[in-house]
Write an enzyme that holds these catalytic residues in place. Structure first.
Site, PDB file in Angstrom:
ATOM      1  N   ASP A 177      -0.057 -15.583   6.908  1.00  0.00           N
ATOM      2  CA  ASP A 177       0.394 -14.199   6.785  1.00  0.00           C
ATOM      3  C   ASP A 177      -0.800 -13.339   7.201  1.00  0.00           C
ATOM      4  O   ASP A 177      -1.762 -13.194   6.458  1.00  0.00           O
ATOM      5  CB  ASP A 177       0.800 -13.937   5.326  1.00  0.00           C
ATOM      6  CG  ASP A 177       0.971 -12.452   5.006  1.00  0.00           C
ATOM      7  OD1 ASP A 177       0.985 -11.626   5.945  1.00  0.00           O
ATOM      8  OD2 ASP A 177       1.097 -12.123   3.808  1.00  0.00           O
ATOM      9  N   LYS A 179      -4.428  -4.869  12.957  1.00  0.00           N
ATOM     10  CA  LYS A 179      -2.978  -5.043  13.094  1.00  0.00           C
ATOM     11  C   LYS A 179      -2.285  -3.733  13.478  1.00  0.00           C
ATOM     12  O   LYS A 179      -1.199  -3.735  14.040  1.00  0.00           O
ATOM     13  CB  LYS A 179      -2.432  -5.570  11.771  1.00  0.00           C
ATOM     14  CG  LYS A 179      -1.003  -6.042  11.805  1.00  0.00           C
ATOM     15  CD  LYS A 179      -0.682  -6.773  10.511  1.00  0.00           C
ATOM     16  CE  LYS A 179       0.778  -7.099  10.370  1.00  0.00           C
ATOM     17  NZ  LYS A 179       1.035  -7.814   9.098  1.00  0.00           N
ATOM     18  N   GLU A 190       7.957 -11.042   8.624  1.00  0.00           N
ATOM     19  CA  GLU A 190       7.483 -11.191   7.245  1.00  0.00           C
ATOM     20  C   GLU A 190       8.632 -11.262   6.226  1.00  0.00           C
ATOM     21  O   GLU A 190       8.640 -12.169   5.385  1.00  0.00           O
ATOM     22  CB  GLU A 190       6.502 -10.063   6.906  1.00  0.00           C
ATOM     23  CG  GLU A 190       5.174 -10.250   7.632  1.00  0.00           C
ATOM     24  CD  GLU A 190       4.360  -8.979   7.786  1.00  0.00           C
ATOM     25  OE1 GLU A 190       4.713  -7.960   7.167  1.00  0.00           O
ATOM     26  OE2 GLU A 190       3.365  -9.010   8.529  1.00  0.00           O
ATOM     27  N   ASP A 231       8.384  -4.746   0.282  1.00  0.00           N
ATOM     28  CA  ASP A 231       7.003  -5.178   0.560  1.00  0.00           C
ATOM     29  C   ASP A 231       6.037  -4.006   0.429  1.00  0.00           C
ATOM     30  O   ASP A 231       5.934  -3.166   1.319  1.00  0.00           O
ATOM     31  CB  ASP A 231       6.954  -5.782   1.978  1.00  0.00           C
ATOM     32  CG  ASP A 231       5.561  -6.291   2.353  1.00  0.00           C
ATOM     33  OD1 ASP A 231       4.596  -6.037   1.591  1.00  0.00           O
ATOM     34  OD2 ASP A 231       5.435  -6.945   3.406  1.00  0.00           O
TER      35      ASP A 231
HETATM   36  P1  ADP Z   1      -1.155  -6.600   3.191  1.00  0.00           P
HETATM   37  O1  ADP Z   1      -0.648  -5.250   2.902  1.00  0.00           O
HETATM   38  O2  ADP Z   1      -2.330  -6.594   4.082  1.00  0.00           O
HETATM   39  O3  ADP Z   1      -0.094  -7.567   3.597  1.00  0.00           O
HETATM   40  P2  ADP Z   1      -1.209  -7.675   0.451  1.00  0.00           P
HETATM   41  O4  ADP Z   1       0.252  -7.822   0.426  1.00  0.00           O
HETATM   42  O5  ADP Z   1      -2.016  -8.849   0.041  1.00  0.00           O
HETATM   43  O6  ADP Z   1      -1.789  -7.195   1.835  1.00  0.00           O
HETATM   44  O7  ADP Z   1      -1.541  -6.449  -0.513  1.00  0.00           O
HETATM   45  C1  ADP Z   1      -2.840  -6.054  -0.751  1.00  0.00           C
HETATM   46  C2  ADP Z   1      -2.844  -4.984  -1.827  1.00  0.00           C
HETATM   47  O8  ADP Z   1      -2.333  -5.542  -3.040  1.00  0.00           O
HETATM   48  C3  ADP Z   1      -4.228  -4.455  -2.129  1.00  0.00           C
HETATM   49  O9  ADP Z   1      -4.205  -3.047  -2.176  1.00  0.00           O
HETATM   50  C4  ADP Z   1      -4.528  -5.028  -3.502  1.00  0.00           C
HETATM   51  O10 ADP Z   1      -5.371  -4.175  -4.258  1.00  0.00           O
HETATM   52  C5  ADP Z   1      -3.143  -5.107  -4.112  1.00  0.00           C
HETATM   53  N1  ADP Z   1      -3.061  -6.079  -5.208  1.00  0.00           N
HETATM   54  C6  ADP Z   1      -3.413  -7.392  -5.176  1.00  0.00           C
HETATM   55  N2  ADP Z   1      -3.227  -7.947  -6.389  1.00  0.00           N
HETATM   56  C7  ADP Z   1      -2.740  -6.982  -7.209  1.00  0.00           C
HETATM   57  C8  ADP Z   1      -2.364  -6.917  -8.596  1.00  0.00           C
HETATM   58  N3  ADP Z   1      -2.482  -7.987  -9.393  1.00  0.00           N
HETATM   59  N4  ADP Z   1      -1.920  -5.739  -9.074  1.00  0.00           N
HETATM   60  C9  ADP Z   1      -1.839  -4.656  -8.304  1.00  0.00           C
HETATM   61  N5  ADP Z   1      -2.178  -4.633  -7.006  1.00  0.00           N
HETATM   62  C10 ADP Z   1      -2.631  -5.777  -6.462  1.00  0.00           C
HETATM   63 MG    MG Z   2       1.767  -8.133   3.929  1.00  0.00          MG
END
Ligand code: ADP
Ligand code: MG
Length: 621
Positions: A13, A76, A181, A207
């Site tokens: 991912d 991205k 996704e 998402d």
């Molecule tokens: P992307 O948007 O790049 O796909 P992710 O889906 O991994 O990335 O999301 C990343 C975000 O999720 C970051 O802002 C991170 O702070 C937040 N995040 C990760 N774990 C938690 C959690 N336990 N509670 C709240 N926010 C979280």
């Molecule tokens: Mg993502």
């Protein structure tokens, strides 16, 4: 590589802010989310350059505050786009790193690396992240990995998807399939297998990630995924939540200490890191501490936040998300009661309040959240990767199909209207033929322009490419020419045209030659990637030698403090040891950063043998 490993494929991912890698371990019948060297399930999609080294992931993100111009993230948002694209122009204003227009309007990122200017395209930056994710998987599996399924947002167009495949190629990965996704998340939950999909199943994917918010409505029937509608906000996510917390604590700091840190980037960055950590904690605890030592002018900052306060300061943002959910359903003309499954994706959808609002919206319906939301996409990609890999590749009904995100068509007629050949949301792979009819008597040639988009006027859509077919026989208007569109498993389009009576043919593969990297360029980038890797390795070797030296000096000094050892050494030996230690400390002080790794290693082996000698003396004493 062992024969049975050749088919081994991982799921990646490749996120805007964080990336995640997973593998289906067939012998365990379980998907493993592979943690990085820091033990984290996700890795920042961030690459940084300094005078000495290149960093990827956590180390790159951690030094961002002190090296903003050379710390690249959000690749991205650039991949497969043109520099003059409105989105690129707007995003550019927000980035601390430099982006310029390259040849053919391709955006180019400019950084300083080892004292020189380096120009990178988005594919190269993404390839570094993909390479890192591959390395994480290889370390875990203890074998080389060649194949991967990589995910992209549902709204990614042809050129963004192809550029992502190119990024994989630069990282030495064979991208066996690009999937959307939300599709990957639905695969993770095996939703296609529930009720054997005799009937259509409607799936809502929510998402909320780091910097983007995407919702999609999918339907599955007979293993076919259709994206019915997508909606979202390309600048809404976890980082906005962090910012709200930062703002809140800046005020508190001002109130308590009468100083304003809002103009101090370093203090803000450190506070933001602490806020992100606290935010993550608040997803499972009801209160969390925020502690930053010497935040500003030596003043420590110790505070806390309750979950209730956290929800209050972010409520507006959460409610905006729910409005988007509603809009997506309206666009898809679907009642919320018709949704069978609601799937949570993205790290920020771990937030309990977000889950509660969503559950309320769908009137108590259970949410699919048994797979961690920030792992669900990589999870599904890993499942798909295994289905596609060696051995079971030929079982077609196991292979889940994706759809075209935009309509594809041609314009060759009067008024330049778009004739759709493959409508949006058609399952791929697909082949469709459209019969073009000549407009004039004795027309001898036609220009076939290929577009993607939903607008009626062709010129309002995105022109993917064009070609000419000549040599028609003399015939009255309305003479047929077959135009065939083929999209392969990766969503790559080729268009051909044939005039049947003469057999005249012409064809293009929409490689977006202007935007897409040529094979030669990719080869050059692969070579450069090898050089980067080599340099990273050298840097690591030097780092190890430095650590070894530091450790050795400490141990020798400690040994010399023992009286019995000291008394058994002759004065020449003592002098030699002292001068070797001096040399080593000078090296470590880094007065001469250019010193070669071998200088460090030579010095280290000299000290090591002295240490051995001291140990031997100690044993004899
Ligand atoms: P992307 O948007 O790049 O796909 P992710 O889906 O991994 O990335 O999301 C990343 C975000 O999720 C970051 O802002 C991170 O702070 C937040 N995040 C990760 N774990 C938690 C959690 N336990 N509670 C709240 N926010 C979280
Ligand atoms: Mg993502």
């Amino acid at each position: 590589m062992a024969k049975e490993d050749q088919g081994l494929a991982i799921g990646i991912d490749l996120g805007t802010t964080y990336s995640c890698v997973a593998v289906l371990q067939e012998h365990l019948n379980r998907v493993e989310i592979i943690h990085n060297d820091q033990g984290d399930n996700t890795t920042p999609s961030c690459v940084a350059f300094t005078d000495h080294e290149r960093m990827i992931g956590n180390t790159a993100k951690n030094q961002a505050a002190t090296n903003p111009q050379n710390t690249v993230f959000d690749a991205k948002r650039l991949i497969g786009r043109k520099y003059s694209d409105d989105i690129v122009q707007k995003d550019k204003m927000l980035w601390p790193f430099k982006v310029i227009a390259g040849a053919d309007d391709k955006p180019i990122i400019v950084v300083q690396y080892k004292g020189e200017e380096k120009q990178l395209c988005a594919e190269e930056v993404s390839s570094m992240i993909l390479g890192k994710m591959r390395g994480i998987a290889e370390a875990f599996l203890e074998k080389p990995v060649k194949n991967a399924v990589v995910t992209v947002p549902a709204y990614f167009n042809d050129s963004q998807r192809k550029a992502t495949i190119d990024a994989g190629a630069i990282a030495g990965l064979n991208v066996v399939r690009i999937i959307s996704e939300p599709t990957a998340a639905a695969i993770a939950y095996g939703l296609d297998r529930r009720n054997s999909c005799v009937e259509k199943r409607n799936i809502f994917v929510f998402d909320l990630g780091g910097g983007t918010f995407d919702v999609s409505l999918l339907t599955i029937k007979d293993k076919n995924y259709h994206v019915k509608a997508t909606a979202g906000n390309s600048h809404l996510g976890g980082e906005d939540i962090d910012n709200k917390m930062v703002k809140y604590f800046v005020k508190e700091f001002k109130r308590k200490n009468k100083v304003d840190i809002s103009d101090n980037p370093r203090a803000l960055r450190r506070l933001r890191t602490a806020c992100e950590r606290a935010k993550r904690t608040l997803s499972f605890a009801i209160t969390s501490n925020v502690e930053v030592d010497a935040l500003f002018q030596g003043i420590d900052f110790y505070s806390s936040m309750t979950r209730a306060r956290f929800e209050e300061i972010n409520l507006e943002l959460f409610e905006e998300c729910m409005e988007t959910v509603e809009r997506c359903l309206t666009d898809a003309k679907m009642e919320k009661s018709s949704v069978h499954d609601v799937v949570l994706v993205g790290g920020s959808s771990r937030i309990p309040k977000v889950q509660q609002l969503l559950q309320d919206f769908f009137i108590g319906q259970d949410l699919c959240k048994s797979i961690n939301p920030d792992e669900a996409v990589a999870y599904g990609a890993a499942v798909q990767a295994t289905l596609l890999s060696e051995g079971i590749k030929n079982v077609p009904d196991l292979v889940i199909l994706d759809v075209t995100p935009l309509s594809l068509g041609i314009s060759a007629n009067v008024g330049k209207l778009m004739s759709v050949v493959i409508p949006k949301n058609t399952t791929i792979p697909v082949k469709r033929t459209h019969v073009y009819k000549t407009l004039h008597d004795n027309q001898s040639a036609v220009d076939i322009c290929v577009y993607e988009g939903e607008r009626t006027r062709a010129c309002d859509n995105n022109l993917l490419g064009f070609f000419k077919l000549r040599g028609f026989p003399r015939a009255p208007r309305g003479h047929p020419v077959d135009v065939t569109f083929v999209i392969d498993e990766n969503g790559i389009l080729s268009v051909s045209a044939e005039e049947k009576t003469t057999g005249n043919k012409n064809k293009i593969t929409i490689t977006n030659d202007k935007d897409r990297l040529f094979t030669k360029e990719i080869e050059r980038m692969i070579q450069e990637a090898e050089i980067y890797k080599d340099e990273d390795k050298k840097f690591l070797r030097k780092g190890r030698a430095k650590n070894g030296l530091d450790d050795c000096i400490y141990k020798i000094r400690k040994a010399l403090k023992k009286d019995d050892i000291n008394s058994l050494l002759c004065s020449k030996e003592k002098k030699d040891i002292c001068s070797a230690i001096n040399r080593a400390t000078n090296l470590l002080d880094g007065t001469n950063e250019k010193d070669d790794t071998v200088v460090f290693e030579d010095c280290l082996s000299e000290l090591q043998s002295m240490l051995e000698r001291l140990k031997a003396v100690d044993q004899n004493a």
